[in-house]
Design a protein around this motif. Structure first.
Motif, PDB file in Angstrom:
ATOM      1  N   ARG A  36      -2.079  16.806  -1.746  1.00 37.04           N
ATOM      2  CA  ARG A  36      -3.528  16.850  -1.988  1.00 37.04           C
ATOM      3  C   ARG A  36      -4.301  15.545  -1.515  1.00 37.04           C
ATOM      4  O   ARG A  36      -3.388  14.355  -1.642  1.00 37.04           O
ATOM      5  CB  ARG A  36      -3.694  17.087  -3.386  1.00 37.04           C
ATOM      6  CG  ARG A  36      -3.176  18.545  -3.662  1.00 37.04           C
ATOM      7  CD  ARG A  36      -2.874  18.805  -5.219  1.00 37.04           C
ATOM      8  NE  ARG A  36      -2.448  17.517  -5.961  1.00 37.04           N
ATOM      9  CZ  ARG A  36      -0.902  17.360  -5.864  1.00 37.04           C
ATOM     10  NH1 ARG A  36      -0.190  18.096  -5.266  1.00 37.04           N
ATOM     11  NH2 ARG A  36      -0.342  16.287  -6.650  1.00 37.04           N
ATOM     12  N   ILE A  37      -5.487  15.497  -1.494  1.00 36.14           N
ATOM     13  CA  ILE A  37      -6.100  14.297  -1.220  1.00 36.14           C
ATOM     14  C   ILE A  37      -7.314  14.161  -2.250  1.00 36.14           C
ATOM     15  O   ILE A  37      -8.059  15.025  -2.620  1.00 36.14           O
ATOM     16  CB  ILE A  37      -6.715  14.132   0.226  1.00 36.14           C
ATOM     17  CG1 ILE A  37      -7.292  12.908   0.587  1.00 36.14           C
ATOM     18  CG2 ILE A  37      -7.791  15.255   0.379  1.00 36.14           C
ATOM     19  CD1 ILE A  37      -7.240  12.506   1.967  1.00 36.14           C
ATOM     20  N   GLY A  38      -7.634  12.718  -2.759  1.00 36.50           N
ATOM     21  CA  GLY A  38      -8.572  12.495  -3.761  1.00 36.50           C
ATOM     22  C   GLY A  38      -9.476  11.411  -3.215  1.00 36.50           C
ATOM     23  O   GLY A  38      -8.851  10.369  -2.786  1.00 36.50           O
ATOM     24  N   LEU A  39     -10.639  11.377  -3.489  1.00 34.85           N
ATOM     25  CA  LEU A  39     -11.606  10.195  -3.137  1.00 34.85           C
ATOM     26  C   LEU A  39     -12.845  10.344  -4.478  1.00 34.85           C
ATOM     27  O   LEU A  39     -13.478  11.247  -4.647  1.00 34.85           O
ATOM     28  CB  LEU A  39     -12.339  10.416  -1.797  1.00 34.85           C
ATOM     29  CG  LEU A  39     -13.384   9.343  -1.584  1.00 34.85           C
ATOM     30  CD1 LEU A  39     -12.661   8.097  -1.252  1.00 34.85           C
ATOM     31  CD2 LEU A  39     -14.187   9.643  -0.524  1.00 34.85           C
ATOM     32  N   PRO A  40     -13.003   9.371  -5.178  1.00 32.82           N
ATOM     33  CA  PRO A  40     -12.257   8.058  -5.398  1.00 32.82           C
ATOM     34  C   PRO A  40     -11.085   7.986  -6.421  1.00 32.82           C
ATOM     35  O   PRO A  40     -10.457   7.228  -6.433  1.00 32.82           O
ATOM     36  CB  PRO A  40     -13.403   7.123  -5.972  1.00 32.82           C
ATOM     37  CG  PRO A  40     -14.229   8.164  -6.835  1.00 32.82           C
ATOM     38  CD  PRO A  40     -14.162   9.299  -6.064  1.00 32.82           C
ATOM     39  N   ASN A  41     -10.810   9.102  -6.871  1.00 28.40           N
ATOM     40  CA  ASN A  41      -9.806   9.382  -7.932  1.00 28.40           C
ATOM     41  C   ASN A  41      -8.617  10.004  -7.428  1.00 28.40           C
ATOM     42  O   ASN A  41      -8.681  10.451  -6.424  1.00 28.40           O
ATOM     43  CB  ASN A  41     -10.226   9.990  -9.241  1.00 28.40           C
ATOM     44  CG  ASN A  41     -11.424   9.428  -9.725  1.00 28.40           C
ATOM     45  OD1 ASN A  41     -11.392   8.024 -10.071  1.00 28.40           O
ATOM     46  ND2 ASN A  41     -12.494  10.001 -10.213  1.00 28.40           N
ATOM     47  N   LYS A  42      -7.427  10.080  -8.173  1.00 23.03           N
ATOM     48  CA  LYS A  42      -6.260  10.615  -7.561  1.00 23.03           C
ATOM     49  C   LYS A  42      -6.571  12.220  -7.737  1.00 23.03           C
ATOM     50  O   LYS A  42      -7.463  12.650  -8.362  1.00 23.03           O
ATOM     51  CB  LYS A  42      -5.071  10.598  -8.907  1.00 23.03           C
ATOM     52  CG  LYS A  42      -4.513   9.284  -8.730  1.00 23.03           C
ATOM     53  CD  LYS A  42      -3.321   8.984  -9.614  1.00 23.03           C
ATOM     54  CE  LYS A  42      -2.231   7.769  -9.179  1.00 23.03           C
ATOM     55  NZ  LYS A  42      -1.212   7.655  -9.983  1.00 23.03           N
ATOM     56  N   PRO A  43      -6.172  13.033  -6.630  1.00 27.44           N
ATOM     57  CA  PRO A  43      -6.307  14.530  -6.724  1.00 27.44           C
ATOM     58  C   PRO A  43      -5.830  15.146  -7.844  1.00 27.44           C
ATOM     59  O   PRO A  43      -4.893  14.658  -8.617  1.00 27.44           O
ATOM     60  CB  PRO A  43      -5.812  14.882  -5.294  1.00 27.44           C
ATOM     61  CG  PRO A  43      -4.508  13.888  -5.165  1.00 27.44           C
ATOM     62  CD  PRO A  43      -5.025  12.500  -5.862  1.00 27.44           C
ATOM     63  N   ASP A  44      -6.660  16.229  -8.222  1.00 28.94           N
ATOM     64  CA  ASP A  44      -6.046  17.100  -9.055  1.00 28.94           C
ATOM     65  C   ASP A  44      -4.823  17.902  -8.918  1.00 28.94           C
ATOM     66  O   ASP A  44      -4.673  17.807  -7.771  1.00 28.94           O
ATOM     67  CB  ASP A  44      -7.294  18.180  -9.595  1.00 28.94           C
ATOM     68  CG  ASP A  44      -8.362  17.589 -10.324  1.00 28.94           C
ATOM     69  OD1 ASP A  44      -8.234  16.579 -10.930  1.00 28.94           O
ATOM     70  OD2 ASP A  44      -9.360  17.999  -9.978  1.00 28.94           O
ATOM     71  N   ALA A  45      -3.893  18.114 -10.147  1.00 28.46           N
ATOM     72  CA  ALA A  45      -2.882  18.905  -9.644  1.00 28.46           C
ATOM     73  C   ALA A  45      -3.277  20.484  -9.105  1.00 28.46           C
ATOM     74  O   ALA A  45      -4.390  20.793  -9.351  1.00 28.46           O
ATOM     75  CB  ALA A  45      -2.084  19.130 -10.927  1.00 28.46           C
ATOM     76  N   GLY A  46      -2.458  20.810  -8.306  1.00 27.33           N
ATOM     77  CA  GLY A  46      -2.295  22.076  -7.669  1.00 27.33           C
ATOM     78  C   GLY A  46      -1.747  22.304  -6.352  1.00 27.33           C
ATOM     79  O   GLY A  46      -1.222  21.500  -5.932  1.00 27.33           O
ATOM     80  N   PRO A  47      -2.130  23.264  -5.665  1.00 28.38           N
ATOM     81  CA  PRO A  47      -1.562  23.537  -4.452  1.00 28.38           C
ATOM     82  C   PRO A  47      -2.033  22.477  -3.450  1.00 28.38           C
ATOM     83  O   PRO A  47      -2.855  21.926  -3.301  1.00 28.38           O
ATOM     84  CB  PRO A  47      -1.786  25.070  -4.115  1.00 28.38           C
ATOM     85  CG  PRO A  47      -3.084  25.252  -4.608  1.00 28.38           C
ATOM     86  CD  PRO A  47      -3.174  24.533  -6.086  1.00 28.38           C
ATOM     87  N   SER A  48      -0.955  22.543  -2.286  1.00 26.53           N
ATOM     88  CA  SER A  48      -1.467  21.793  -1.348  1.00 26.53           C
ATOM     89  C   SER A  48      -2.433  22.220  -0.485  1.00 26.53           C
ATOM     90  O   SER A  48      -2.848  23.205  -0.402  1.00 26.53           O
ATOM     91  CB  SER A  48      -0.063  21.527  -0.466  1.00 26.53           C
ATOM     92  OG  SER A  48       1.006  21.037  -0.898  1.00 26.53           O
ATOM     93  N   SER A  49      -3.345  20.845  -0.266  1.00 29.56           N
ATOM     94  CA  SER A  49      -4.742  21.500   0.782  1.00 29.56           C
ATOM     95  C   SER A  49      -4.923  20.248   1.901  1.00 29.56           C
ATOM     96  O   SER A  49      -5.919  20.385   2.364  1.00 29.56           O
ATOM     97  CB  SER A  49      -5.794  21.169  -0.168  1.00 29.56           C
ATOM     98  OG  SER A  49      -5.857  19.735  -0.825  1.00 29.56           O
ATOM     99  N   PHE A  50      -3.673  19.601   2.082  1.00 30.35           N
ATOM    100  CA  PHE A  50      -4.081  18.516   3.232  1.00 30.35           C
ATOM    101  C   PHE A  50      -2.398  18.355   3.698  1.00 30.35           C
ATOM    102  O   PHE A  50      -1.504  18.408   3.109  1.00 30.35           O
ATOM    103  CB  PHE A  50      -4.423  17.317   2.420  1.00 30.35           C
ATOM    104  CG  PHE A  50      -4.592  16.095   3.463  1.00 30.35           C
ATOM    105  CD1 PHE A  50      -5.584  16.090   4.377  1.00 30.35           C
ATOM    106  CD2 PHE A  50      -3.929  14.950   3.460  1.00 30.35           C
ATOM    107  CE1 PHE A  50      -5.971  14.999   5.122  1.00 30.35           C
ATOM    108  CE2 PHE A  50      -4.058  13.753   4.200  1.00 30.35           C
ATOM    109  CZ  PHE A  50      -5.148  14.101   5.134  1.00 30.35           C
ATOM    110  N   TYR A  51      -2.602  18.162   5.014  1.00 28.98           N
ATOM    111  CA  TYR A  51      -1.439  18.093   5.960  1.00 28.98           C
ATOM    112  C   TYR A  51      -1.526  16.786   6.867  1.00 28.98           C
ATOM    113  O   TYR A  51      -2.479  16.729   7.600  1.00 28.98           O
ATOM    114  CB  TYR A  51      -1.052  19.273   6.564  1.00 28.98           C
ATOM    115  CG  TYR A  51      -0.035  19.157   7.580  1.00 28.98           C
ATOM    116  CD1 TYR A  51       1.294  19.263   7.321  1.00 28.98           C
ATOM    117  CD2 TYR A  51       0.048  19.046   9.059  1.00 28.98           C
ATOM    118  CE1 TYR A  51       2.584  19.496   7.907  1.00 28.98           C
ATOM    119  CE2 TYR A  51       1.074  18.851   9.582  1.00 28.98           C
ATOM    120  CZ  TYR A  51       2.262  19.001   9.466  1.00 28.98           C
ATOM    121  OH  TYR A  51       3.457  18.814  10.156  1.00 28.98           O
TER     122      TYR A  51
END
Length: 156
Positions: free
Chosen positions: A118-133
Motif C-alpha cells: 500500500r502507498i500513503g501520502l502524506p501519512n502511512k497507508p491505512d491497513a487493508g489489501p495491497s493496492s500497489f506493486y
C-alpha cells in the motif's frame, strides 16, 4: 492511451500478485533493495508513474513521481526503510516529513525483486489489501512500449 496503460498495469499487478506467496524468493533486505524500481498507481482518474533508485545509502536514494498527462511531478529522497520478516516500510520525503510511505511485503534476490503493498501520502497507508506493486525492473517503461507496438498493429 493513458487508460489503456493503466488497464494493462492493473492486469500486470493482478498477474504478479502471486509472487508474494512464492517460497523460492527470500524476504527483501537492504542489500537486495538496491537497484532501480518502477511502479504505477491511479489517483482518481490520473495515473502516476514511480521511478525509484535505491542506492547503498538512504541519502542517495530517490523516488520520482510523474503524471503522464502533464509530464510533471516531484522528487523525494529516502528518509527511512525497514525490513522485518518480509515486511517492508519505505518513507520518501520531499521536505520535512511530507512524502510517500510504501508498506507491504517484499521478496526477491539480486536478479528479481518486488514489493506488493500500500502507498500513503502524506501519512502511512491505512491497513487493508495491497493496492500497489513495485518491481525492480523497467516494467512500466515496457508497458508504454507495448502499448505503442499494439497501436501500430491496427490497420489505419
Amino acid at each position: 492511451m493513458t487508460r489503456v496503460l493503466l488497464t494493462i498495469a492493473m492486469l500486470a499487478l493482478c498477474g504478479n500478485a502471486a509472487h508474494s506467496n512464492n517460497p523460492q524468493y527470500p524476504p527483501l533486505t537492504r542489500e537486495t533493495l538496491v537497484g532501480t524500481w518502477q511502479g504505477l498507481i491511479g489517483i482518481g482518474t490520473h495515473p502516476v508513474v514511480f521511478h525509484i533508485v535505491i542506492a547503498a545509502s538512504d541519502s542517495d536514494s530517490y523516488l520520482s513521481e510523474i503524471y503522464p498527462d502533464s509530464m510533471k511531478g516531484r522528487l523525494f529522497r529516502l528518509k527511512s526503510c525497514s525490513f522485518v520478516d518480509g515486511k517492508v516500510s519505505l518513507h520518501f520525503v520531499e521536505s520535512g516529513d511530507y512524502g510517500y510511505w510504501i508498506e507491504g511485503e517484499g521478496y526477491g534476490d539480486k536478479a528479481f525483486a518486488w514489493i506488493n503493498g500500500r502507498i500513503g501520502l502524506p501519512n502511512k497507508p491505512d491497513a487493508g489489501p495491497s493496492s500497489f506493486y513495485l518491481e525492480r525492473s523497467t516494467w512500466v517503461r515496457e508497458l508504454g512500449q507495448a502499448a505503442v507496438h499494439a497501436a501500430e498493429k491496427i490497420p489505419k
